[in-house]
Design an enzyme around this catalytic site. Structure first.
Site, PDB file in Angstrom:
ATOM      1  N   ASP A  79      41.112  49.445  13.169  1.00 44.47           N
ATOM      2  CA  ASP A  79      41.261  48.965  11.811  1.00 44.47           C
ATOM      3  C   ASP A  79      42.609  48.335  11.660  1.00 44.47           C
ATOM      4  O   ASP A  79      43.873  48.769  12.073  1.00 44.47           O
ATOM      5  CB  ASP A  79      41.378  50.164  10.904  1.00 44.47           C
ATOM      6  CG  ASP A  79      41.408  49.760   9.091  1.00 44.47           C
ATOM      7  OD1 ASP A  79      42.015  48.605   9.024  1.00 44.47           O
ATOM      8  OD2 ASP A  79      40.946  50.365   8.253  1.00 44.47           O
ATOM      9  N   TYR A 130      44.186  36.958  -2.616  1.00 50.84           N
ATOM     10  CA  TYR A 130      43.712  36.433  -1.434  1.00 50.84           C
ATOM     11  C   TYR A 130      45.006  35.248  -1.148  1.00 50.84           C
ATOM     12  O   TYR A 130      45.639  35.424   0.032  1.00 50.84           O
ATOM     13  CB  TYR A 130      42.377  36.018  -1.324  1.00 50.84           C
ATOM     14  CG  TYR A 130      42.101  35.200   0.079  1.00 50.84           C
ATOM     15  CD1 TYR A 130      41.708  35.981   1.134  1.00 50.84           C
ATOM     16  CD2 TYR A 130      42.184  33.858   0.310  1.00 50.84           C
ATOM     17  CE1 TYR A 130      41.445  35.627   2.148  1.00 50.84           C
ATOM     18  CE2 TYR A 130      41.840  33.473   1.346  1.00 50.84           C
ATOM     19  CZ  TYR A 130      41.502  34.152   2.507  1.00 50.84           C
ATOM     20  OH  TYR A 130      41.012  33.530   3.628  1.00 50.84           O
ATOM     21  N   VAL A 175      35.016  27.566   5.990  1.00 46.42           N
ATOM     22  CA  VAL A 175      34.523  27.477   7.304  1.00 46.42           C
ATOM     23  C   VAL A 175      32.961  28.322   7.118  1.00 46.42           C
ATOM     24  O   VAL A 175      33.028  29.119   6.274  1.00 46.42           O
ATOM     25  CB  VAL A 175      35.185  28.426   8.510  1.00 46.42           C
ATOM     26  CG1 VAL A 175      34.788  28.473   9.838  1.00 46.42           C
ATOM     27  CG2 VAL A 175      36.706  27.833   8.271  1.00 46.42           C
ATOM     28  N   THR A 197      31.284  30.852   7.701  1.00 44.75           N
ATOM     29  CA  THR A 197      31.035  32.152   8.089  1.00 44.75           C
ATOM     30  C   THR A 197      30.555  33.098   6.912  1.00 44.75           C
ATOM     31  O   THR A 197      30.565  32.520   5.861  1.00 44.75           O
ATOM     32  CB  THR A 197      32.589  32.811   8.561  1.00 44.75           C
ATOM     33  OG1 THR A 197      33.173  32.984   7.465  1.00 44.75           O
ATOM     34  CG2 THR A 197      33.337  31.948   9.648  1.00 44.75           C
TER      35      THR A 197
HETATM   36  N1  LIG Z   1      35.810  31.429   6.605  1.00 41.61           N
HETATM   37  C1  LIG Z   1      36.851  30.593   5.764  1.00 41.61           C
HETATM   38  O1  LIG Z   1      36.397  29.752   5.118  1.00 41.61           O
HETATM   39  C2  LIG Z   1      38.076  30.936   6.046  1.00 41.61           C
HETATM   40  C3  LIG Z   1      39.063  30.146   5.575  1.00 41.61           C
HETATM   41  C4  LIG Z   1      40.566  30.179   5.623  1.00 41.61           C
HETATM   42  C5  LIG Z   1      41.022  31.433   6.429  1.00 41.61           C
HETATM   43  N2  LIG Z   1      40.039  32.184   6.733  1.00 41.61           N
HETATM   44  C6  LIG Z   1      40.667  33.453   7.570  1.00 41.61           C
HETATM   45  O2  LIG Z   1      40.030  33.554   9.054  1.00 41.61           O
HETATM   46  C7  LIG Z   1      40.037  34.989   9.177  1.00 41.61           C
HETATM   47  C8  LIG Z   1      38.490  35.182   9.879  1.00 41.61           C
HETATM   48  O3  LIG Z   1      37.739  34.927   8.757  1.00 41.61           O
HETATM   49  P1  LIG Z   1      36.266  34.726   8.922  1.00 41.61           P
HETATM   50  O4  LIG Z   1      35.807  33.578   7.811  1.00 41.61           O
HETATM   51  O5  LIG Z   1      35.656  34.677  10.334  1.00 41.61           O
HETATM   52  O6  LIG Z   1      35.517  35.961   8.067  1.00 41.61           O
HETATM   53  P2  LIG Z   1      34.406  37.149   8.447  1.00 41.61           P
HETATM   54  O7  LIG Z   1      34.250  38.011   7.158  1.00 41.61           O
HETATM   55  O8  LIG Z   1      33.232  35.991   8.668  1.00 41.61           O
HETATM   56  O9  LIG Z   1      34.641  37.996   9.642  1.00 41.61           O
HETATM   57  C9  LIG Z   1      35.801  38.828   9.462  1.00 41.61           C
HETATM   58  C10 LIG Z   1      35.736  39.908  10.581  1.00 41.61           C
HETATM   59  O10 LIG Z   1      36.977  40.674  10.444  1.00 41.61           O
HETATM   60  C11 LIG Z   1      36.459  41.950  10.750  1.00 41.61           C
HETATM   61  N3  LIG Z   1      37.229  43.062   9.650  1.00 41.61           N
HETATM   62  C12 LIG Z   1      37.390  42.920   8.495  1.00 41.61           C
HETATM   63  N4  LIG Z   1      38.291  43.913   8.112  1.00 41.61           N
HETATM   64  C13 LIG Z   1      38.927  44.279   9.184  1.00 41.61           C
HETATM   65  C14 LIG Z   1      39.831  45.224   9.532  1.00 41.61           C
HETATM   66  N5  LIG Z   1      40.385  46.052   8.683  1.00 41.61           N
HETATM   67  N6  LIG Z   1      39.941  45.590  10.860  1.00 41.61           N
HETATM   68  C15 LIG Z   1      39.600  45.013  11.877  1.00 41.61           C
HETATM   69  N7  LIG Z   1      38.639  44.121  11.509  1.00 41.61           N
HETATM   70  C16 LIG Z   1      38.112  43.957  10.394  1.00 41.61           C
HETATM   71  C17 LIG Z   1      34.868  42.115   9.819  1.00 41.61           C
HETATM   72  O11 LIG Z   1      34.250  43.066  10.308  1.00 41.61           O
HETATM   73  C18 LIG Z   1      34.583  40.623  10.478  1.00 41.61           C
HETATM   74  O12 LIG Z   1      33.957  41.061  11.802  1.00 41.61           O
HETATM   75  C19 LIG Z   1      40.394  35.775   8.209  1.00 41.61           C
HETATM   76  O13 LIG Z   1      41.669  36.206   8.205  1.00 41.61           O
HETATM   77  C20 LIG Z   1      40.084  34.936   7.038  1.00 41.61           C
HETATM   78  O14 LIG Z   1      41.102  35.137   5.938  1.00 41.61           O
HETATM   79  C21 LIG Z   1      38.606  32.131   6.814  1.00 41.61           C
END
Ligand SMILES: NC(=O)c1ccc[n+]([C@@H]2O[C@H](COP(=O)([O-])OP(=O)(O)OC[C@H]3O[C@@H](n4cnc5c(N)ncnc54)[C@H](O)[C@@H]3O)[C@@H](O)[C@H]2O)c1
Length: 258
Positions: free
Chosen positions: A61, A154, A187, A189
């Site tokens: 975690d 956030y 993105v 996801t």
């Molecule tokens: N998707 C977007 O549009 C976007 C945009 C800007 C920034 N981000 C950032 O990019 C990063 C990845 O985002 P994403 O879109 O892949 O998110 P996602 O939710 O698709 O994937 C996140 C992953 O992190 C894991 N996770 C969550 N909490 C956790 C913890 N406490 N310890 C370990 N793992 C944990 C989840 O299980 C998941 O596998 C994040 O930091 C997010 O804030 C995403």
């Protein structure tokens, strides 16, 4: 010598794409995620191995300091070295500012911000133990620069990541450690899908309308990113070609204009 990276929160989404890109780049890649993501994590390891690299899945975690230190140590001993830390794990919290409670603020900051600090600390100490520098790369966001209604905590967590990235770069430069951040826009996801659902009521639009409206009005390139677009920047930030870059939070957002 083969480089070794640890990517947090990499069972899915952007983290998975980063892990696979680094495997293509020839790294040994350890990934972490939460226990309920173990099956997906194991699949990512198989994909890493099918690319000809070595992979290792660790349940950890990111919000827990001791688990992050353990994950770094396990990575380093498993692969007999460690060079690159990717603090990717993060969660989205959509909630009007006036109804945010302590629990949601704490959880968001614990993962998105404290988790980055634990990753920086654990990686820097391990690099020092191994007697060399290294690269630390953090997940920020275009929301580390811009305010978005109902995403207050956030946004705050990502503004904080941008700040700590600059501080860490200054403190760790003498140890030959560079610290940078990637700032995605929207993105494709599960995070974006969930954000659409959560914001739907607040903005009075369907999740699809939210994405299409903001894409048209804010993204210069006119489309959202795929996780691989972000992984390409991280590949560069992990490479020696980026050795003279530190303290930067770099946009990879298709030219978002707010
Ligand atoms: N998707 C977007 O549009 C976007 C945009 C800007 C920034 N981000 C950032 O990019 C990063 C990845 O985002 P994403 O879109 O892949 O998110 P996602 O939710 O698709 O994937 C996140 C992953 O992190 C894991 N996770 C969550 N909490 C956790 C913890 N406490 N310890 C370990 N793992 C944990 C989840 O299980 C998941 O596998 C994040 O930091 C997010 O804030 C995403």
């Amino acid at each position: 010598m083969t480089r070794t990276a640890l990517v947090t929160g990499a069972a899915s989404g952007i983290g998975r794409a980063i892990a696979l890109q680094l495997a293509k780049d020839g790294y040994n890649v350890a990934i972490t995620d939460l226990s309920h993501q173990s099956e997906l994590g194991s699949q990512v390891i198989k994909e890493i191995e099918s690319l000809g690299s070595k992979g290792h899945f660790i349940v950890a975690d990111a919000s827990k300091r001791s688990e992050m230190f353990q994950a770094v140590e396990e990575t380093s001993s498993k692969f007999n070295g460690f060079n690159t830390m990717i603090n990717n794990a993060g969660i989205m919290t959509a909630e009007p500012l006036l109804s945010l409670d302590e629990k949601r603020i704490q959880k968001t900051m614990d993962i998105n911000f404290n988790g980055v600090i634990w990753g920086i600390q654990a990686a820097a100490k391990e690099f020092e133990k191994l007697g060399h520098g290294g690269k630390i790369i953090n997940a920020c966001s275009f929301l580390g620069f811009n305010a978005f209604p109902f995403l207050g905590i956030y946004c705050a967590s990502k503004f904080a990541v941008r700040g700590i990235t600059q501080v860490a770069a200054k403190e760790l430069a003498s140890k030959k450690i560079t610290v940078n951040a990637y700032c995605p826009g929207m993105v494709n996801t599960s995070m974006l899908a969930n954000a659409g659902n959560d914001l739907s009521k607040e903005l009075g639009l369907t999740p699809e309308q939210i994405v299409s409206t903001y894409t048209k009005s804010h993204i210069t390139l006119g489309e959202i990113a795929q996780p691989e677009d972000i992984a390409n920047l991280v590949s560069f930030l992990g490479d020696e070609k980026s050795n003279y870059i530190t303290g930067q939070s770099i946009h990879v957002d298709g030219g978002i204009v707010f």
